[in-house]
Design a protein around this motif. Structure first.
Motif, PDB file in Angstrom:
ATOM      1  N   HIS A 573       0.810  -1.220   0.000  1.00 53.41           N
ATOM      2  CA  HIS A 573       0.000   0.000   0.000  1.00 53.41           C
ATOM      3  C   HIS A 573       0.842   1.269   0.000  1.00 53.41           C
ATOM      4  N   GLY A 574       2.137   1.132  -0.173  1.00 52.63           N
ATOM      5  CA  GLY A 574       2.961   2.306  -0.385  1.00 52.63           C
ATOM      6  C   GLY A 574       3.746   2.754   0.815  1.00 52.63           C
ATOM      7  N   ALA A 575       4.806   3.513   0.529  1.00 50.03           N
ATOM      8  CA  ALA A 575       5.720   3.968   1.570  1.00 50.03           C
ATOM      9  C   ALA A 575       5.035   4.927   2.543  1.00 50.03           C
ATOM     10  N   VAL A 576       4.162   5.787   2.050  1.00 52.34           N
ATOM     11  CA  VAL A 576       3.483   6.736   2.934  1.00 52.34           C
ATOM     12  C   VAL A 576       2.641   5.980   3.959  1.00 52.34           C
ATOM     13  N   ALA A 577       1.857   5.029   3.471  1.00 53.48           N
ATOM     14  CA  ALA A 577       1.018   4.244   4.373  1.00 53.48           C
ATOM     15  C   ALA A 577       1.869   3.381   5.309  1.00 53.48           C
ATOM     16  N   PHE A 578       2.969   2.866   4.804  1.00 50.84           N
ATOM     17  CA  PHE A 578       3.823   2.011   5.635  1.00 50.84           C
ATOM     18  C   PHE A 578       4.444   2.804   6.781  1.00 50.84           C
ATOM     19  N   HIS A 579       4.902   3.996   6.496  1.00 49.96           N
ATOM     20  CA  HIS A 579       5.511   4.814   7.552  1.00 49.96           C
ATOM     21  C   HIS A 579       4.486   5.178   8.625  1.00 49.96           C
ATOM     22  N   GLU A 580       3.249   5.419   8.207  1.00 52.45           N
ATOM     23  CA  GLU A 580       2.192   5.678   9.186  1.00 52.45           C
ATOM     24  C   GLU A 580       1.900   4.431  10.007  1.00 52.45           C
ATOM     25  N   LEU A 581       1.910   3.280   9.343  1.00 53.19           N
ATOM     26  CA  LEU A 581       1.681   2.014  10.049  1.00 53.19           C
ATOM     27  C   LEU A 581       2.743   1.797  11.121  1.00 53.19           C
ATOM     28  N   LEU A 582       4.011   2.029  10.779  1.00 50.79           N
ATOM     29  CA  LEU A 582       5.094   1.844  11.744  1.00 50.79           C
ATOM     30  C   LEU A 582       4.947   2.787  12.939  1.00 50.79           C
ATOM     31  N   LYS A 583       4.608   4.044  12.649  1.00 48.68           N
ATOM     32  CA  LYS A 583       4.459   5.017  13.726  1.00 48.68           C
ATOM     33  C   LYS A 583       3.369   4.589  14.695  1.00 48.68           C
ATOM     34  N   GLN A 584       2.236   4.159  14.162  1.00 49.54           N
ATOM     35  CA  GLN A 584       1.135   3.720  15.013  1.00 49.54           C
ATOM     36  C   GLN A 584       1.515   2.467  15.799  1.00 49.54           C
ATOM     37  N   TRP A 585       2.211   1.552  15.151  1.00 47.53           N
ATOM     38  CA  TRP A 585       2.635   0.319  15.820  1.00 47.53           C
ATOM     39  C   TRP A 585       3.579   0.632  16.977  1.00 47.53           C
ATOM     40  N   ARG A 586       4.502   1.570  16.773  1.00 46.17           N
ATOM     41  CA  ARG A 586       5.416   1.954  17.851  1.00 46.17           C
ATOM     42  C   ARG A 586       4.658   2.519  19.049  1.00 46.17           C
ATOM     43  N   GLU A 587       3.596   3.256  18.762  1.00 42.47           N
ATOM     44  CA  GLU A 587       2.821   3.880  19.833  1.00 42.47           C
ATOM     45  C   GLU A 587       1.935   2.889  20.567  1.00 42.47           C
ATOM     46  N   GLU A 588       1.461   1.849  19.875  1.00 43.57           N
ATOM     47  CA  GLU A 588       0.432   0.985  20.442  1.00 43.57           C
ATOM     48  C   GLU A 588       0.843  -0.469  20.655  1.00 43.57           C
ATOM     49  N   SER A 589       1.803  -0.983  19.857  1.00 43.75           N
ATOM     50  CA  SER A 589       2.012  -2.436  19.852  1.00 43.75           C
ATOM     51  C   SER A 589       3.461  -2.875  19.952  1.00 43.75           C
ATOM     52  N   VAL A 590       4.385  -1.977  20.344  1.00 44.64           N
ATOM     53  CA  VAL A 590       5.794  -2.349  20.349  1.00 44.64           C
ATOM     54  C   VAL A 590       6.073  -3.509  21.299  1.00 44.64           C
ATOM     55  N   ASP A 591       5.215  -3.683  22.339  1.00 44.90           N
ATOM     56  CA  ASP A 591       5.407  -4.796  23.271  1.00 44.90           C
ATOM     57  C   ASP A 591       5.342  -6.146  22.568  1.00 44.90           C
ATOM     58  N   GLU A 592       4.812  -6.162  21.360  1.00 47.09           N
ATOM     59  CA  GLU A 592       4.678  -7.393  20.589  1.00 47.09           C
ATOM     60  C   GLU A 592       6.027  -8.081  20.348  1.00 47.09           C
ATOM     61  N   VAL A 593       7.116  -7.294  20.320  1.00 45.73           N
ATOM     62  CA  VAL A 593       8.429  -7.882  20.018  1.00 45.73           C
ATOM     63  C   VAL A 593       9.341  -7.956  21.239  1.00 45.73           C
ATOM     64  N   LEU A 594       8.830  -7.638  22.418  1.00 45.06           N
ATOM     65  CA  LEU A 594       9.669  -7.627  23.617  1.00 45.06           C
ATOM     66  C   LEU A 594       9.543  -8.940  24.380  1.00 45.06           C
ATOM     67  N   ARG A 595      10.706  -9.547  24.656  1.00 44.07           N
ATOM     68  CA  ARG A 595      10.769 -10.786  25.439  1.00 44.07           C
ATOM     69  C   ARG A 595      11.629 -10.541  26.669  1.00 44.07           C
ATOM     70  N   PRO A 596      11.306 -11.172  27.794  1.00 50.42           N
ATOM     71  CA  PRO A 596      12.111 -10.955  29.005  1.00 50.42           C
ATOM     72  C   PRO A 596      13.555 -11.411  28.813  1.00 50.42           C
TER      73      PRO A 596
END
Length: 612
Positions: A573-596
């Motif tokens: 869906h394009g670089a513009v949409a992808f960059h927005e997706l990453l920004k939102q993911w960082r704000e809301e879902s970054v815990d998805e990749v964190l392991r103790p």
């Protein structure tokens, strides 16, 4: 799409036939195997002509916070954004003798960027630099890379003239062991690979290439000791020399006019001509581009990205060949958002494509006086089949008496090299110097070439895992079984003709990942379920461009005529949409990749930096 006069239906039919004919003249059964690497007997083609013999130093066995593999713009931006997040020890490891990446290696005469400098050069707002030219010469770009590295203190721990030979996850310390060809084996809590997509020079596999007794080199390792001069010209060493150059892509288009000014005679060996549009380079001032406003560079590059990605924009700030023909990039970038679908869209697209290519072929006729030469220089393919080039000096060079175009389409390239020259058909061309402007093995960086083996959790080998299951990642950055490894590049990520913009967004994301892991005393590692979900997103709306590229003349976009793989390699869906997706993911879902962590340590990263 372009607005030049639309061709009639019978003209479109004739064009399709001509395109098919020109493609068949050039397709080779060996595909990409026609090229040689620069290993073993051809290793001298990849040697560093700028740094000389590297100075001796002690091997390092210390520990750093972040190791970045690659000192081009990707690595520099990763380092700079890490600094903004408060990372103390950032070590960049680079095979060249300084920062710059492709702009360190490529210093051939006439070298310029084909993207406007005000959007191509990253961190202009942060460094306060305003480029001198609309399209920067290579030296200006290289010096800007160094400027960023100096501003963010990236020279302190950098290792130059050093190649990483392996990355191995050490479970006991939960760090990566980074081994190099200089005997280093240091530890890094995080590793970022930024090894680029245009790093491995390639040579045509011409029989007898090793027998040539004249002088020879690749354009990415220009030999000024032989030619004299600088990237600005003055190649006095070529006086009285017969020079052959193989390749008429973006590099050849820039080099050939410079060679023509000083060599006794230049033979241009061409398989497929490039499309060459107007360049119109000029000096610029801060007032020209509104550099007196805060955030001017970010606004300009975002505007350019929106337009070339098929998004809407209120105005065109760059207004050049790229933005004027942005609609025709739809088959090149999976980032174009179609306004329509199906046969009606494709029919309108083909009409606009033909109009633009007719315009470019007319430009050849008006620029080159000899009709036979002009005909050979015409690009007979669709616009997105090859990366467009831009020059106001290329076509006039063929009006000089000392420049000869040798078309090699029907012989599938040069047939053989002799001790004294090259053979094409029944003709032999005696040469004093043979230059290869044959580009790079696209997408074959250290990790993907196998030259940089990566062993993750339980010894899992990254390249082997990719061969077994295909590429797996979350957003293209992180992968299961490879903790704290962040990969930069085009795989599973966004794509754009202005790749430095994409790299900067990737660097921001990489730095934010490290900050989040440090704040949570965690490891970065996505689950397989997260990978599966991302791969599904990639595949769901992936555009079908394979049929288009299968009809193109051979080149690196279509694997030398074998067709472009239709796998979901970039966000659809394009670089513009992808960059927005990453920004939102960082704000809301970054815990998805964190392991103790199981091994705890004192944090050295401040998670409140301004890079996220």
């Amino acid at each position: 799409m372009t607005t030049t006069q639309a061709p009639a239906p019978d003209e479109l039919a004739a064009l399709r036939q001509r395109y098919d004919l020109e493609r068949e003249r050039r397709v080779r059964p060996d595909g990409a195997r026609q090229y040689l690497g620069t290993d073993a007997e051809f290793g001298y083609y990849a040697a560093d002509p700028y740094a000389g013999e590297p100075a001796g130093r002690e091997a390092l066995h210390d520990t750093v916070d972040v190791a970045v593999i690659g000192g081009g713009f990707g690595g520099i931006l990763a380092g700079a954004r890490m600094r903004q997040q408060g990372v103390e020890r950032v070590r960049i490891v680079e095979a060249g003798g300084d920062f710059g990446g492709t702009w360190y290696w490529n210093r051939y005469p006439g070298i310029h960027c084909d993207i406007e400098s005000h959007v191509y050069l990253p961190m202009l707002d942060e460094t306060g630099y305003v480029p001198e030219w609309k399209y920067s010469p290579g030296e200006e770009i290289r010096r800007h890379a160094m400027r960023i590295a100096q501003k963010y203190d990236l020279y302190t721990d950098a290792l130059f003239s050093t190649a990483v030979t392996s990355l191995t996850w050490d479970a006991a310390s939960e760090t990566w062991i980074v081994a190099t060809d200089r005997g280093d084996a240091f530890h890094a809590t995080y590793v970022v690979t930024a090894t680029g997509t245009l790093t491995e020079p390639k040579l045509p596999g011409i029989p007898g290439i090793e027998t040539f007794r004249g002088h020879t080199f690749h354009t990415s390792r220009w030999d000024y000791a032989y030619t004299g001069g600088t990237p600005d010209g003055g190649l006095t060493g070529l006086a009285g020399k017969r020079v052959g150059i193989v390749g008429t892509g973006a590099t050849g288009v820039q080099v050939i006019p410079m060679l023509a000014e000083d060599a006794e005679h230049v033979y241009v060996f061409q398989r497929t001509p490039s499309s060459v549009d107007v360049r119109g380079n000029r000096r610029t001032t801060a007032e020209d581009i509104g550099a007196d406003q805060d955030g001017w560079a970010r606004e300009r590059r975002e505007n350019f990205l929106r337009i070339v990605s098929g998004e809407t924009a209120d105005r065109d700030l760059v207004a050049d060949g790229w933005t004027a023909s942005a609609g025709l990039l739809e088959k090149l970038l999976p980032s174009f958002r179609r306004e329509g679908q199906g046969p009606a869209f494709e029919a309108a697209y083909e009409v606009a494509d033909a109009a633009k290519m007719n315009e470019l072929r007319t430009r050849v006729e008006r620029s080159v006086t000899d009709p036979g030469t002009a005909e050979k220089l015409k690009p007979w393919y669709r616009y997105a089949c090859k990366r467009p080039t831009f020059s106001d000096k290329y076509y006039p060079a063929f009006n000089r008496d000392n420049v000869s175009l040798v078309d090699t389409a029907d012989t599938h390239g040069i047939e053989r090299v002799t001790e004294h020259g090259v053979v094409v058909g029944s003709d032999t061309y005696e040469l004093d110097c043979l230059i290869f402007a044959t580009g790079f093995s696209v997408g074959v960086s250290g990790v993907h070439s196998g030259k940089l083996p990566v062993h993750g959790r339980d010894g899992t080998q990254l390249l082997h895992a990719m061969a077994q299951e295909g590429p797996r990642s979350l957003h293209g950055f992180t992968s299961n079984n490879f903790p704290n490894l962040i990969r930069m590049g085009s795989l599973h990520n966004a794509s754009s003709v202005n790749f430095t913009h994409v790299l900067d967004e990737q660097a921001v994301h990489a730095a934010a990942l490290v900050a989040a892991a440090e704040a949570g005393d965690a490891l970065l590692e996505p689950s397989r379920a997260s990978e599966d979900a991302w791969i599904s997103v990639m595949a769901k709306d992936a555009p079908d461009h394979e049929w288009f590229h299968a009809g193109c003349t051979p080149g690196y976009y279509n694997r030398e005529g074998l067709g472009r793989p239709n796998s979901p390699s970039a966000y659809p869906h394009g670089a513009v949409a992808f960059h927005e997706l990453l920004k939102q993911w960082r704000e809301e879902s970054v815990d998805e990749v964190l392991r103790p962590r199981t091994v705890h340590r004192d944090s050295t990263v401040t998670p409140d930096g301004n890079g996220s």
